[in-house]
Design an enzyme around this catalytic site. Structure first.
Site, PDB file in Angstrom:
ATOM      1  N   SER A 163      -7.693  -3.609   2.970  1.00 49.97           N
ATOM      2  CA  SER A 163      -6.253  -3.628   3.035  1.00 49.97           C
ATOM      3  C   SER A 163      -5.407  -4.495   3.798  1.00 49.97           C
ATOM      4  O   SER A 163      -4.449  -5.166   3.532  1.00 49.97           O
ATOM      5  CB  SER A 163      -5.754  -2.291   2.433  1.00 49.97           C
ATOM      6  OG  SER A 163      -5.760  -1.638   3.537  1.00 49.97           O
ATOM      7  N   HIS A 169      -7.890  -2.607  -3.753  1.00 45.53           N
ATOM      8  CA  HIS A 169      -7.361  -3.875  -3.675  1.00 45.53           C
ATOM      9  C   HIS A 169      -8.323  -4.755  -4.591  1.00 45.53           C
ATOM     10  O   HIS A 169      -8.221  -6.217  -4.469  1.00 45.53           O
ATOM     11  CB  HIS A 169      -6.972  -4.304  -2.243  1.00 45.53           C
ATOM     12  CG  HIS A 169      -5.917  -3.659  -1.802  1.00 45.53           C
ATOM     13  ND1 HIS A 169      -4.670  -4.048  -1.998  1.00 45.53           N
ATOM     14  CD2 HIS A 169      -5.779  -2.761  -0.602  1.00 45.53           C
ATOM     15  CE1 HIS A 169      -4.045  -3.466  -1.140  1.00 45.53           C
ATOM     16  NE2 HIS A 169      -4.539  -2.535  -0.650  1.00 45.53           N
ATOM     17  N   LYS A 216      -1.771  -0.078  -7.920  1.00 41.68           N
ATOM     18  CA  LYS A 216      -1.785  -1.261  -7.501  1.00 41.68           C
ATOM     19  C   LYS A 216      -1.800  -2.436  -8.680  1.00 41.68           C
ATOM     20  O   LYS A 216      -0.724  -2.407  -9.519  1.00 41.68           O
ATOM     21  CB  LYS A 216      -2.885  -1.652  -6.333  1.00 41.68           C
ATOM     22  CG  LYS A 216      -2.237  -0.922  -4.943  1.00 41.68           C
ATOM     23  CD  LYS A 216      -3.306  -1.108  -3.855  1.00 41.68           C
ATOM     24  CE  LYS A 216      -2.615   0.012  -2.741  1.00 41.68           C
ATOM     25  NZ  LYS A 216      -3.561   0.260  -1.826  1.00 41.68           N
TER      26      LYS A 216
HETATM   27  C1  LIG Z   1      -3.706   1.825  -1.413  1.00 36.55           C
HETATM   28  C2  LIG Z   1      -4.817   2.207  -0.940  1.00 36.55           C
HETATM   29  C3  LIG Z   1      -5.177   3.473  -1.588  1.00 36.55           C
HETATM   30  C4  LIG Z   1      -4.146   4.623  -1.817  1.00 36.55           C
HETATM   31  O1  LIG Z   1      -3.838   4.264  -3.218  1.00 36.55           O
HETATM   32  P1  LIG Z   1      -2.545   4.954  -3.893  1.00 36.55           P
HETATM   33  O2  LIG Z   1      -2.806   5.012  -5.257  1.00 36.55           O
HETATM   34  O3  LIG Z   1      -1.403   4.162  -3.454  1.00 36.55           O
HETATM   35  O4  LIG Z   1      -2.407   6.518  -3.262  1.00 36.55           O
HETATM   36  C5  LIG Z   1      -6.508   3.968  -1.232  1.00 36.55           C
HETATM   37  N1  LIG Z   1      -7.360   3.266  -0.833  1.00 36.55           N
HETATM   38  C6  LIG Z   1      -7.022   1.951  -0.292  1.00 36.55           C
HETATM   39  C7  LIG Z   1      -7.956   0.971   0.413  1.00 36.55           C
HETATM   40  C8  LIG Z   1      -6.124   1.400  -0.465  1.00 36.55           C
HETATM   41  O5  LIG Z   1      -5.740   0.108  -0.241  1.00 36.55           O
END
Ligand SMILES: *Cc1c(COP(=O)(O)O)cnc(C)c1O
Length: 404
Positions: free
Chosen positions: A193, A221, A252
């Site tokens: 990320s 991602h 996301k």
């Molecule tokens: C953003 C993210 C999460 C968390 O996801 P949310 O739904 O925002 O809690 C978990 N793992 C990774 C790799 C992320 O980038």
């Protein structure tokens, strides 16, 4: 007349103590007020009454404002109510929740799926419940904070390997096997990320299979970004059936909120009985679930938005490189602009904001010291004109700070 709120000495003492921590952040240039959007999360957002081009969201495909999702939310709220009023094991599962999970499993080519409140909750809930004393987790050093927190919750042994280093992962797997662990789980982000690089999943899966370890990929991602119709890293590398746990977020590219794990039916049943974030927290509102189903419809209907995302990514990255910025090892729409120390990243972010661009500075502890950056993410819905305006702002602000 409304009385001034008064607080006791004990309340004030806690504030004073916590404020010492905040003062340390302020001294290091790491104290950041929340940016309050006065608009939807979109390529152009409003902050402080100003229209700004946002490069800060994870809203890869712009699905959060897609008419099909909004319509699905409205309909579901009318039909199913605003909330479910219970945890799912007690009274909170509706056919809608089950339908979303069937759709996720089909989309990811797995037997089953289970949803959680967030991607964070999945990682904490899966790792925390699946591994115990006598087990071992093998984890990339730069895995997401939610994976690290999940690992903290288990009594399992943990062996870290150097970031995306397959040989070092093999060293860790071998060590785990030598110690005679019961379950060995290799865990990696699909796309990292902060750097935007892709995990070498094929090699990791092959080595893990050799040592009898299962693989878990966090595609927060990568879903909606990599693979056919955005199916993620497992699809990108053609590894269906060989990744035990395909984790993802609905927050996301999917554009709503939530997390999921796509897996075997046995894993799903195990989680339903053992995973504490699933067992002790209420289920998603029906509107959320319906919007997620609509998002899968959009992804399955075609590749057009994803193609646009990648065209925009190439355009923006080429522009930053041509300007002489260091964009690290990114291979995806996540593009860091490396700044060195945190105050420089925060200054760059501030200069960009003055020039109409919203891109957050990120420093320790989110990234290592000395690797502070402004992280950018372009989306499918940015126009070329918006990206060019952003590049102009980077050119100007980067010159001021001597970054190019
Ligand atoms: C953003 C993210 C999460 C968390 O996801 P949310 O739904 O925002 O809690 C978990 N793992 C990774 C790799 C992320 O980038």
């Amino acid at each position: 007349m409304i009385a001034e709120p008064t607080t006791s000495a004990a309340v004030q003492a806690l504030d004073a103590s916590l404020n010492e921590d905040l003062e340390a952040l302020r001294r290091d240039g790491l104290f950041r007020p929340l940016r309050v959007l006065e608009s939807a999360q979109a390529p152009e957002v409003e902050i402080g009454g100003r229209a700004l081009i946002s490069l800060s969201s994870n809203n890869y495909l712009g699905l959060n404002t897609h008419p099909a999702l909004i319509e699905a939310e409205e309909r579901a709220a009318v039909e199913w109510g605003a909330g479910t009023g219970a945890v799912r094991t007690i009274a909170g599962t509706q056919t809608l929740h089950e339908e979303l999970e069937r759709r996720l499993a089909a989309f990811k080519h797995t037997e089953a799926a289970l949803t959680f409140h967030s991607g964070y909750a999945v990682n904490v809930g899966v790792i925390g419940s699946m591994l115990d004393q006598g087990d071992c987790v093998v984890s990339d050093k730069l895995n997401h904070a939610s994976i690290i927190d999940g690992i903290r919750l288990t009594k399992a042994d943990r062996i870290l390997y150097e970031h995306v280093d397959v040989d070092d992962a093999e060293r860790a797997l071998n060590e785990a096997r030598q110690k005679g662990h019961r379950r060995i789980l290799l865990v990696t982000d699909g796309v990292f990320s902060m750097d935007g690089d892709i995990t070498p999943l094929r090699d990791l899966v092959e080595r893990a299979e050799h040592y009898g370890a299962a693989v878990m990929v966090d595609d927060a991602h990568a879903t909606g970004v990599l693979g056919s119709n955005g199916r993620g890293t497992t699809d990108h590398f053609g590894l269906h059936g060989r990744v035990a746990l395909n984790i993802g977020t609905l927050s996301k590219a999917i554009g709503v909120v939530g997390g999921y794990v796509c897996s075997s039916q046995i894993v799903r049943d195990h989680l339903i009985h053992k995973s504490r974030p699933f067992l002790f927290s209420s289920s998603h509102p029906p509107a959320v679930v319906a919007a997620c189903i609509a998002a899968i419809d959009v992804l399955e209907s075609g590749q057009e938005l994803i193609d646009r995302l990648w065209e925009n990514t190439r355009h923006f990255k080429d522009g930053l490189r041509a300007l002489g910025f260091d964009i690290g090892r990114s291979e995806t729409p996540i593009t860091p602009v490396m700044c060195g120390e945190a105050p420089v990243a925060m200054q760059l972010s501030d200069l960009l904001l003055e020039r109409g661009i919203f891109a957050q500075g990120i420093g320790f502890p989110t990234v290592a010291r000395g690797q502070a950056r402004v992280r950018t993410i372009v989306t499918a819905t940015h126009t070329t004109a918006q990206l060019d305006r952003a590049l102009e702002a980077f050119a100007d602000a980067g010159r001021t700070l001597g970054l190019r």
